[in-house]
Design a protein around this motif. Structure first.
Motif, mmCIF file in Angstrom:
data_model
loop_
_atom_site.group_PDB
_atom_site.id
_atom_site.type_symbol
_atom_site.label_atom_id
_atom_site.label_comp_id
_atom_site.label_asym_id
_atom_site.label_seq_id
_atom_site.Cartn_x
_atom_site.Cartn_y
_atom_site.Cartn_z
ATOM 1 N N SER A 84 6.190 26.643 21.516
ATOM 2 C CA SER A 84 5.348 26.968 20.362
ATOM 3 C C SER A 84 3.865 26.880 20.704
ATOM 4 N N ALA A 85 3.471 25.823 21.407
ATOM 5 C CA ALA A 85 2.045 25.602 21.682
ATOM 6 C C ALA A 85 1.430 26.739 22.491
ATOM 7 N N PRO A 86 1.978 27.111 23.656
ATOM 8 C CA PRO A 86 1.369 28.225 24.389
ATOM 9 C C PRO A 86 1.478 29.554 23.650
ATOM 10 N N THR A 87 2.557 29.745 22.884
ATOM 11 C CA THR A 87 2.711 30.997 22.137
ATOM 12 C C THR A 87 1.567 31.198 21.159
ATOM 13 N N PHE A 88 1.290 30.174 20.349
ATOM 14 C CA PHE A 88 0.259 30.343 19.326
ATOM 15 C C PHE A 88 -1.143 30.163 19.882
ATOM 16 N N THR A 89 -1.273 29.516 21.005
ATOM 17 C CA THR A 89 -2.569 29.506 21.682
ATOM 18 C C THR A 89 -2.943 30.922 22.108
ATOM 19 N N LEU A 90 -1.974 31.648 22.656
ATOM 20 C CA LEU A 90 -2.223 33.031 23.055
ATOM 21 C C LEU A 90 -2.475 33.927 21.840
ATOM 22 N N ILE A 91 -1.662 33.762 20.792
ATOM 23 C CA ILE A 91 -1.782 34.640 19.628
ATOM 24 C C ILE A 91 -3.125 34.447 18.927
ATOM 25 N N SER A 164 10.011 42.001 16.293
ATOM 26 C CA SER A 164 9.203 40.808 16.519
ATOM 27 C C SER A 164 7.774 41.020 16.020
ATOM 28 N N GLY A 165 7.419 40.293 14.951
ATOM 29 C CA GLY A 165 6.073 40.413 14.419
ATOM 30 C C GLY A 165 5.022 39.848 15.355
ATOM 31 N N HIS A 166 5.368 38.777 16.080
ATOM 32 C CA HIS A 166 4.413 38.189 17.019
ATOM 33 C C HIS A 166 4.069 39.189 18.139
ATOM 34 N N THR A 167 5.096 39.800 18.706
ATOM 35 C CA THR A 167 4.864 40.757 19.789
ATOM 36 C C THR A 167 4.140 41.995 19.283
ATOM 37 N N ALA A 168 4.545 42.490 18.112
ATOM 38 C CA ALA A 168 3.907 43.682 17.560
ATOM 39 C C ALA A 168 2.434 43.432 17.254
ATOM 40 N N THR A 169 2.116 42.262 16.742
ATOM 41 C CA THR A 169 0.716 41.929 16.467
ATOM 42 C C THR A 169 -0.095 41.922 17.754
ATOM 43 N N MET A 170 0.479 41.350 18.813
ATOM 44 C CA MET A 170 -0.227 41.325 20.092
ATOM 45 C C MET A 170 -0.459 42.738 20.619
ATOM 46 N N VAL A 171 0.522 43.607 20.483
ATOM 47 C CA VAL A 171 0.364 44.984 20.968
ATOM 48 C C VAL A 171 -0.676 45.721 20.121
ATOM 49 N N LEU A 172 -0.700 45.464 18.818
ATOM 50 C CA LEU A 172 -1.727 46.066 17.970
ATOM 51 C C LEU A 172 -3.120 45.618 18.409
ATOM 52 N N ALA A 189 -1.381 38.991 27.805
ATOM 53 C CA ALA A 189 -1.041 38.083 26.712
ATOM 54 C C ALA A 189 0.130 38.624 25.895
ATOM 55 N N SER A 190 0.185 39.939 25.694
ATOM 56 C CA SER A 190 1.298 40.545 24.948
ATOM 57 C C SER A 190 2.620 40.354 25.671
ATOM 58 N N ILE A 191 2.611 40.571 26.983
ATOM 59 C CA ILE A 191 3.827 40.363 27.775
ATOM 60 C C ILE A 191 4.242 38.901 27.729
ATOM 61 N N ALA A 192 3.262 38.016 27.812
ATOM 62 C CA ALA A 192 3.564 36.583 27.779
ATOM 63 C C ALA A 192 4.175 36.178 26.445
ATOM 64 N N VAL A 193 3.600 36.637 25.340
ATOM 65 C CA VAL A 193 4.131 36.273 24.023
ATOM 66 C C VAL A 193 5.530 36.842 23.834
ATOM 67 N N GLY A 194 5.750 38.080 24.239
ATOM 68 C CA GLY A 194 7.088 38.658 24.139
ATOM 69 C C GLY A 194 8.108 37.873 24.930
ATOM 70 N N THR A 195 7.716 37.368 26.087
ATOM 71 C CA THR A 195 8.626 36.553 26.898
ATOM 72 C C THR A 195 8.852 35.181 26.266
ATOM 73 N N LEU A 196 7.789 34.579 25.745
ATOM 74 C CA LEU A 196 7.895 33.222 25.190
ATOM 75 C C LEU A 196 8.783 33.170 23.949
ATOM 76 N N VAL A 197 8.719 34.207 23.091
ATOM 77 C CA VAL A 197 9.587 34.171 21.911
ATOM 78 C C VAL A 197 11.053 34.332 22.294
ATOM 79 N N LEU A 198 11.299 34.967 23.449
ATOM 80 C CA LEU A 198 12.674 35.032 23.946
ATOM 81 C C LEU A 198 13.096 33.695 24.547
ATOM 82 N N VAL A 199 12.188 33.041 25.243
ATOM 83 C CA VAL A 199 12.487 31.708 25.782
ATOM 84 C C VAL A 199 12.827 30.742 24.654
ATOM 85 N N GLN A 200 12.139 30.885 23.540
ATOM 86 C CA GLN A 200 12.401 30.005 22.386
ATOM 87 C C GLN A 200 13.603 30.480 21.578
#
Length: 229
Positions: A84-91, A164-172, A189-200
């Protein structure tokens, strides 16, 4: 008596085209003077405010509705962790960086607002059409902003899956970015967030892979409404 002749200094064309410079016609005073800009900005702000009382009830409805569990061989290749922490730090870092760039550019800000609005509509539509249960290995994602606004600490929203709203927001944000360095940073950052939500395991890989398409559609619609920035 000596005379001094003043030589006219030719204008330096490079100053008018410095990287990151904003043409006068694209700045706030010039755009605010245009009625069509003011009503487009006012309309999207009203539409976004109008979503605020609807979104919490909609997501609680999505959460209460049973859905289908999907196999996901691609996500199974990744470890399961609470990231969660790195995901929302990136977002949130990406949101701040984008706002820093678009706020002085009214047309770009207008596009960002309309793009985010269309993205929310797309997501609400796909969530309503495709009821899904979350992956069995899900680890709750703790978003400090969403948890506060939607009061989901006691009952986390975990069925808001496709897309995925998190990934879509990053791509936007990536599509809104200007300049090669910021675009590269947003891409990574978009690739990282897309990967992190899958890890979670808060999304299926299908949710993440579909997100860029919906972000692009929202961006294209926003481009038509807002005009060229």
């Amino acid at each position: 008596m000596s005379s001094f002749k003043t030589r006219a200094v030719p204008p330096n064309p490079s100053r008018a085209s410095l990287p990151g410079s904003i043409p006068a016609a694209s700045r706030w005073p010039a755009q605010w003077a245009l009625p069509h800009f003011r009503w487009r900005l006012g309309l999207v702000l009203l539409l976004l405010v109008g979503l605020l009382p609807i979104i919490p009830d909609f997501y609680h409805y999505i959460q209460a509705r049973p859905g289908r569990l999907l196999p996901d061989p691609l996500a199974s290749l990744l470890p399961v962790r609470d990231v969660s922490a790195p995901t929302f730090t990136l977002i949130y870092g990406s949101i701040v960086a984008t706002l820093w760039q678009v706020l002085p550019r009214p047309l770009q800000l207008l596009r960002a607002l309309w793009g985010y609005y269309f993205l929310q509509l797309f997501r609400m539509l796909t969530l309503w059409l495709l009821p899904l249960d979350p992956p069995r290995e899900l680890v709750n994602l703790h978003d400090p902003v969403v948890d506060y606004l939607f009061q989901v600490a006691e009952q986390p929203i975990v069925r808001d899956l496709f897309f995925s709203g998190h990934t879509a927001t990053m791509v936007l944000l990536l599509l809104l970015a200007r300049g090669p360095r910021l675009r590269l940073a947003m891409l990574l950052a978009s690739i990282a967030v897309g990967t992190l939500v899958l890890v979670q395991r808060v999304h299926y890989s299908y949710d993440v892979l579909a997100a860029p398409l919906f972000a692009w559609l929202a961006y294209r619609l926003a481009d038509k409404v807002a005009g060229k920035a």
